[in-house]
Design an enzyme around this catalytic site. Structure first.
Site, PDB file in Angstrom:
ATOM      1  N   ASP A 112      -5.659  -6.188  -4.687  1.00 57.87           N
ATOM      2  CA  ASP A 112      -4.490  -7.094  -4.748  1.00 57.87           C
ATOM      3  C   ASP A 112      -4.977  -8.526  -4.655  1.00 57.87           C
ATOM      4  O   ASP A 112      -5.846  -8.843  -3.845  1.00 57.87           O
ATOM      5  CB  ASP A 112      -3.500  -6.804  -3.611  1.00 57.87           C
ATOM      6  CG  ASP A 112      -2.125  -7.349  -3.907  1.00 57.87           C
ATOM      7  OD1 ASP A 112      -1.240  -6.571  -4.313  1.00 57.87           O
ATOM      8  OD2 ASP A 112      -1.939  -8.582  -3.774  1.00 57.87           O
ATOM      9  N   GLY A 127       0.761  -1.247   0.000  1.00 59.20           N
ATOM     10  CA  GLY A 127       0.000   0.000   0.000  1.00 59.20           C
ATOM     11  C   GLY A 127       0.798   1.307   0.000  1.00 59.20           C
ATOM     12  O   GLY A 127       0.201   2.366   0.161  1.00 59.20           O
ATOM     13  N   GLY A 128       2.115   1.226  -0.177  1.00 58.27           N
ATOM     14  CA  GLY A 128       2.916   2.464  -0.179  1.00 58.27           C
ATOM     15  C   GLY A 128       2.449   3.433  -1.255  1.00 58.27           C
ATOM     16  O   GLY A 128       2.244   4.626  -0.995  1.00 58.27           O
ATOM     17  N   LYS A 129       2.236   2.905  -2.459  1.00 58.49           N
ATOM     18  CA  LYS A 129       1.821   3.798  -3.551  1.00 58.49           C
ATOM     19  C   LYS A 129       0.353   4.195  -3.391  1.00 58.49           C
ATOM     20  O   LYS A 129      -0.032   5.294  -3.790  1.00 58.49           O
ATOM     21  CB  LYS A 129       2.093   3.150  -4.914  1.00 58.49           C
ATOM     22  CG  LYS A 129       3.571   2.973  -5.163  1.00 58.49           C
ATOM     23  CD  LYS A 129       3.887   2.468  -6.527  1.00 58.49           C
ATOM     24  CE  LYS A 129       5.334   2.027  -6.607  1.00 58.49           C
ATOM     25  NZ  LYS A 129       5.619   0.776  -5.829  1.00 58.49           N
ATOM     26  N   ARG A 170      -1.632 -10.205   1.713  1.00 61.85           N
ATOM     27  CA  ARG A 170      -1.115  -8.851   1.460  1.00 61.85           C
ATOM     28  C   ARG A 170      -2.253  -7.822   1.503  1.00 61.85           C
ATOM     29  O   ARG A 170      -2.053  -6.681   1.892  1.00 61.85           O
ATOM     30  CB  ARG A 170      -0.372  -8.822   0.119  1.00 61.85           C
ATOM     31  CG  ARG A 170       0.997  -9.529   0.232  1.00 61.85           C
ATOM     32  CD  ARG A 170       1.671  -9.654  -1.102  1.00 61.85           C
ATOM     33  NE  ARG A 170       2.133  -8.405  -1.669  1.00 61.85           N
ATOM     34  CZ  ARG A 170       3.355  -7.904  -1.534  1.00 61.85           C
ATOM     35  NH1 ARG A 170       4.251  -8.548  -0.799  1.00 61.85           N
ATOM     36  NH2 ARG A 170       3.700  -6.781  -2.110  1.00 61.85           N
ATOM     37  N   ASP A 184      -8.452 -11.111  -8.988  1.00 62.17           N
ATOM     38  CA  ASP A 184      -7.386 -11.265  -9.969  1.00 62.17           C
ATOM     39  C   ASP A 184      -7.454 -10.073 -10.929  1.00 62.17           C
ATOM     40  O   ASP A 184      -8.423  -9.929 -11.685  1.00 62.17           O
ATOM     41  CB  ASP A 184      -7.572 -12.590 -10.732  1.00 62.17           C
ATOM     42  CG  ASP A 184      -6.381 -12.874 -11.636  1.00 62.17           C
ATOM     43  OD1 ASP A 184      -5.687 -11.913 -12.043  1.00 62.17           O
ATOM     44  OD2 ASP A 184      -6.146 -14.054 -11.943  1.00 62.17           O
ATOM     45  N   CYS A 206       9.836  -3.010 -10.101  1.00 61.95           N
ATOM     46  CA  CYS A 206      11.118  -2.686  -9.469  1.00 61.95           C
ATOM     47  C   CYS A 206      12.163  -3.679  -9.968  1.00 61.95           C
ATOM     48  O   CYS A 206      12.935  -4.242  -9.198  1.00 61.95           O
ATOM     49  CB  CYS A 206      11.016  -2.632  -7.953  1.00 61.95           C
ATOM     50  SG  CYS A 206      10.010  -3.889  -7.215  1.00 61.95           S
TER      51      CYS A 206
HETATM   52  C1  LIG Z   1       5.059  -4.822  -6.617  1.00 58.51           C
HETATM   53  S1  LIG Z   1       3.838  -5.470  -5.603  1.00 58.51           S
HETATM   54  C2  LIG Z   1       2.792  -4.075  -5.337  1.00 58.51           C
HETATM   55  C3  LIG Z   1       3.359  -3.062  -4.372  1.00 58.51           C
HETATM   56  C4  LIG Z   1       2.352  -1.960  -4.026  1.00 58.51           C
HETATM   57  N1  LIG Z   1       1.869  -1.288  -5.213  1.00 58.51           N
HETATM   58  C5  LIG Z   1       2.949  -0.933  -3.080  1.00 58.51           C
HETATM   59  O1  LIG Z   1       3.367   0.160  -3.535  1.00 58.51           O
HETATM   60  O2  LIG Z   1       2.989  -1.210  -1.877  1.00 58.51           O
HETATM   61  C6  LIG Z   1       2.893  -6.419  -6.706  1.00 58.51           C
HETATM   62  C7  LIG Z   1       1.606  -6.973  -6.118  1.00 58.51           C
HETATM   63  O3  LIG Z   1       0.880  -7.621  -7.163  1.00 58.51           O
HETATM   64  C8  LIG Z   1       0.058  -8.589  -6.551  1.00 58.51           C
HETATM   65  N2  LIG Z   1      -0.440  -9.492  -7.603  1.00 58.51           N
HETATM   66  C9  LIG Z   1       0.171 -10.569  -8.161  1.00 58.51           C
HETATM   67  N3  LIG Z   1      -0.630 -11.112  -9.096  1.00 58.51           N
HETATM   68  C10 LIG Z   1      -1.753 -10.360  -9.140  1.00 58.51           C
HETATM   69  C11 LIG Z   1      -2.958 -10.414  -9.899  1.00 58.51           C
HETATM   70  N4  LIG Z   1      -3.159 -11.384 -10.812  1.00 58.51           N
HETATM   71  N5  LIG Z   1      -3.919  -9.490  -9.670  1.00 58.51           N
HETATM   72  C12 LIG Z   1      -3.726  -8.525  -8.736  1.00 58.51           C
HETATM   73  N6  LIG Z   1      -2.610  -8.434  -7.982  1.00 58.51           N
HETATM   74  C13 LIG Z   1      -1.643  -9.324  -8.189  1.00 58.51           C
HETATM   75  C14 LIG Z   1       0.993  -9.228  -5.517  1.00 58.51           C
HETATM   76  O4  LIG Z   1       0.252  -9.863  -4.504  1.00 58.51           O
HETATM   77  C15 LIG Z   1       1.779  -8.012  -5.025  1.00 58.51           C
HETATM   78  O5  LIG Z   1       1.226  -7.519  -3.829  1.00 58.51           O
END
Ligand SMILES: C[S@@+](CC[C@H](N)C(=O)[O-])C[C@H]1O[C@@H](n2cnc3c(N)ncnc32)[C@H](O)[C@@H]1O
Length: 261
Positions: A83, A64-66, A88, A114, A187
């Site tokens: 998410d 959730g930072g962004k 998470r 999803d 990232c």
């Molecule tokens: C890079 S992290 C996101 C970080 C977040 N935006 C932040 O700033 O804190 C990517 C996220 O994508 C989620 N994710 C993976 N597959 C996904 C999907 N099919 N649909 C939605 N979220 C998904 C993961 O659970 C993970 O939390």
């Protein structure tokens, strides 16, 4: 570090100072005063350029930072924060409760779907969409042994990442209104997870959906932030912050797309 009071304050230590910030403490009404994150994480949010009253989708939002930075603009009429991972998403809930005053919590709708299906669920709806995609998370993967995506047993999952990222980006673009703006970020340093995904998404939307998507120029970010971040100069699309000894942020790739039709 983001200071949450709707005035967009971000702080870093001066170059060369590698001190750590103290963890945030609750204020008199129990709200935490700032959120710690890699400074480069703020760039995709700035690139999204949210305008007053925008309807915003954060497709991969946890922890959730962004999401907090999007809300910090003070411009979201409604923010859908999603998410896939339920654990998470629980962290996302905790963070929203820890940082947002009650009245702002009403602006956020949290789901755990999803994201690849979003184009079917709410098509052509949002003014702005952030697709902060799951990726190899290169800085973390270099430092942490546990659950490392480069472990042999996660090879299949790793190889499937560009497809997952492409599907998420396509769904994000379909969820945007015509004229709406989408930022894709990772990232990772991998071109396969960055520029390749952009290129394929633009092609796929044109061929399968007859939707024109334009890649926007973000090179002004390099000029604006050259004293804080080290940018890779040769991206074909988007911008990439490279970790550097004198500017130890990132990696962070971000690219902005506009759905034209
Ligand atoms: C890079 S992290 C996101 C970080 C977040 N935006 C932040 O700033 O804190 C990517 C996220 O994508 C989620 N994710 C993976 N597959 C996904 C999907 N099919 N649909 C939605 N979220 C998904 C993961 O659970 C993970 O939390």
């Amino acid at each position: 570090m983001i200071n949450y009071d709707c005035s967009n304050k971000c702080y870093t230590f001066p170059k060369g100072d590698i001190s750590t910030f103290h963890p945030a403490k609750p204020d008199v009404i129990g709200i935490l005063g700032y959120y710690l994150l890699d400074a480069a994480s703020i760039l995709p949010v700035l690139a999204l350029n949210i305008q007053p009253n925008d309807l915003v989708l954060d497709l991969c939002a946890a922890p959730g930072g962004k999401t907090l930075a999007l809300l910090q603009t003070g411009c979201c009429r409604e923010l859908a924060a999603n998410d896939l991972s339920t654990s998470r998403t629980r962290r996302l809930h905790d963070i929203l409760h820890g940082y947002l005053p009650q009245e702002l919590q009403k602006v956020v709708r949290v789901t755990s779907w999803d994201g690849r299906r979003w184009g079917e669920l709410e098509r052509s709806t949002f003014d702005r969409v952030l697709v902060d995609a799951p990726c190899t998370n290169d800085r973390h993967s270099l430092r942490e042994e546990e659950n490392n995506i480069f472990m042999r047993m996660r090879k299949g999952e790793r190889q499937a990442l560009p497809r997952l990222q492409l599907e998420l980006l396509v769904a994000g673009i379909l969820a945007a209104k015509p004229g709406g703006e989408v930022v894709y970020s990772t990232c990772s340093l991998s071109q396969l997870q960055n520029e390749y995904v952009i290129e394929r998404a633009v092609e796929l939307l044109a061929i399968q959906y007859h939707i024109e998507v334009q890649v926007e120029d973000l090179s002004y970010f390099r000029r604006l932030f050259q004293s804080t971040f080290s940018f890779y100069p040769d991206c074909r699309f988007g911008e990439l912050v490279l970790p550097h000894l004198t500017a130890n942020f990132g990696p962070m790739y971000f690219c902005k797309l506009r759905r034209m039709s």
